[in-house]
Motif scaffolding. Structure first.
Motif, PDB file in Angstrom:
ATOM      1  N   LEU A   7      55.752  96.622  41.181  1.00 37.67           N
ATOM      2  CA  LEU A   7      54.905  95.676  40.891  1.00 37.67           C
ATOM      3  C   LEU A   7      54.221  95.740  39.448  1.00 37.67           C
ATOM      4  N   LEU A   8      54.771  94.927  38.390  1.00 37.38           N
ATOM      5  CA  LEU A   8      54.407  94.879  37.245  1.00 37.38           C
ATOM      6  C   LEU A   8      53.058  94.442  36.830  1.00 37.38           C
ATOM      7  N   ARG A   9      52.594  93.496  37.483  1.00 33.84           N
ATOM      8  CA  ARG A   9      51.545  92.980  37.361  1.00 33.84           C
ATOM      9  C   ARG A   9      51.362  91.895  38.471  1.00 33.84           C
ATOM     10  N   GLY A  10      49.997  91.457  38.797  1.00 34.94           N
ATOM     11  CA  GLY A  10      49.742  90.274  39.526  1.00 34.94           C
ATOM     12  C   GLY A  10      49.746  90.693  41.204  1.00 34.94           C
ATOM     13  N   LYS A  11      50.208  89.593  41.930  1.00 35.37           N
ATOM     14  CA  LYS A  11      50.149  89.684  43.659  1.00 35.37           C
ATOM     15  C   LYS A  11      51.476  90.401  43.960  1.00 35.37           C
ATOM     16  N   TYR A  27      53.567  83.569  41.483  1.00 35.77           N
ATOM     17  CA  TYR A  27      53.768  83.236  39.808  1.00 35.77           C
ATOM     18  C   TYR A  27      52.788  84.510  39.219  1.00 35.77           C
ATOM     19  N   ASN A  28      53.355  85.278  38.582  1.00 36.14           N
ATOM     20  CA  ASN A  28      52.442  86.339  37.732  1.00 36.14           C
ATOM     21  C   ASN A  28      52.945  86.363  36.276  1.00 36.14           C
ATOM     22  N   PRO A  29      52.337  85.684  35.680  1.00 32.53           N
ATOM     23  CA  PRO A  29      52.497  85.322  34.271  1.00 32.53           C
ATOM     24  C   PRO A  29      51.956  86.773  33.553  1.00 32.53           C
ATOM     25  N   THR A  48      57.481  86.637  38.053  1.00 34.03           N
ATOM     26  CA  THR A  48      57.001  87.170  39.268  1.00 34.03           C
ATOM     27  C   THR A  48      56.323  88.381  39.220  1.00 34.03           C
ATOM     28  N   GLY A  49      56.621  88.995  38.094  1.00 35.34           N
ATOM     29  CA  GLY A  49      55.841  90.364  38.013  1.00 35.34           C
ATOM     30  C   GLY A  49      56.479  91.443  39.011  1.00 35.34           C
ATOM     31  N   ILE A  50      57.631  91.290  39.191  1.00 36.88           N
ATOM     32  CA  ILE A  50      58.208  92.469  40.373  1.00 36.88           C
ATOM     33  C   ILE A  50      59.350  92.861  39.883  1.00 36.88           C
ATOM     34  N   LYS A  51      59.928  93.936  40.232  1.00 35.58           N
ATOM     35  CA  LYS A  51      61.207  94.331  39.985  1.00 35.58           C
ATOM     36  C   LYS A  51      61.833  94.624  41.447  1.00 35.58           C
ATOM     37  N   GLY A  87      65.953  94.372  36.107  1.00 33.08           N
ATOM     38  CA  GLY A  87      64.865  93.751  35.589  1.00 33.08           C
ATOM     39  C   GLY A  87      64.036  92.860  36.231  1.00 33.08           C
ATOM     40  N   GLU A  88      62.938  92.078  35.783  1.00 27.95           N
ATOM     41  CA  GLU A  88      62.151  91.353  36.340  1.00 27.95           C
ATOM     42  C   GLU A  88      62.658  90.367  37.117  1.00 27.95           C
ATOM     43  N   VAL A  89      62.127  89.871  38.339  1.00 28.35           N
ATOM     44  CA  VAL A  89      62.848  88.612  38.891  1.00 28.35           C
ATOM     45  C   VAL A  89      61.943  87.406  38.690  1.00 28.35           C
ATOM     46  N   PHE A  90      62.842  86.494  37.990  1.00 27.55           N
ATOM     47  CA  PHE A  90      62.360  85.077  37.681  1.00 27.55           C
ATOM     48  C   PHE A  90      62.693  83.985  38.700  1.00 27.55           C
ATOM     49  N   VAL A  91      62.129  82.847  38.690  1.00 24.93           N
ATOM     50  CA  VAL A  91      61.866  81.787  39.543  1.00 24.93           C
ATOM     51  C   VAL A  91      62.239  80.587  38.686  1.00 24.93           C
TER      52      VAL A  91
END
Length: 146
Positions: A7-11, A27-29, A48-51, A87-91
């Motif tokens: 978890l990089l940030r957020g939920k 959505y974790n900007p 998403t703020g996650i890897k 890397g980070e997962v994006f939507v």
């Protein structure tokens, strides 16, 4: 199976019910006070703020959440997270509706479904030799569209 993530940030991703196929992604900007506005016909890439550590032999497919798709006309584009991606997962979210919409930090935007992958090796053959190999069982020919 256990799927590790950072978890990089957020939920963190969640599963609303134990039998749900996917994990809800948020959505974790980078700016937690941020929001995303998506105009009709527009696509945006959301953080998403996650890897996620996708195991070998699997992929994580980022898919629509039925509520967002049906109620807000927001659809996920082709999003596959391969094994080995670090890397980070994006939507990739598309607004197919007629109104501009806002998403706030922490909103659910998609779901991730872990899917087994059959690894294959492509082999080129001449067009009229397609399906000549005894390993195939098709005799359909060029019949298409019913």
């Amino acid at each position: 199976m256990i799927l590790e993530y950072t978890l990089l940030r957020g939920k963190a991703p969640t599963r609303s019910n134990p039998t749900d196929a996917g994990l809800d992604l948020y959505y974790n900007p980078e700016n937690e006070m941020g929001f995303a506005r998506i105009h009709p016909g527009e696509s945006v890439i959301l953080e998403t703020g996650i890897k996620i550590a996708v195991p070998h032999g699997y992929m994580l497919e980022v898919k629509n959440r039925s509520g967002i798709a049906a109620k807000k006309n927001l659809l996920v584009g082709a999003c596959v997270v391969d094994s080995g991606y670090e890397g980070e997962v994006f939507v990739n979210l598309h607004n197919v509706g007629r109104e501009s919409l806002c998403l706030d930090a922490g909103d659910k935007v998609a779901q991730g479904v872990l899917i087994p992958v059959v690894h294959f090796r492509p082999r080129q053959v001449e067009e009229d030799k397609l399906f000549d190999d005894p390993i195939t069982i098709s005799n359909r020919g060029e019949g298409a569209l019913g």
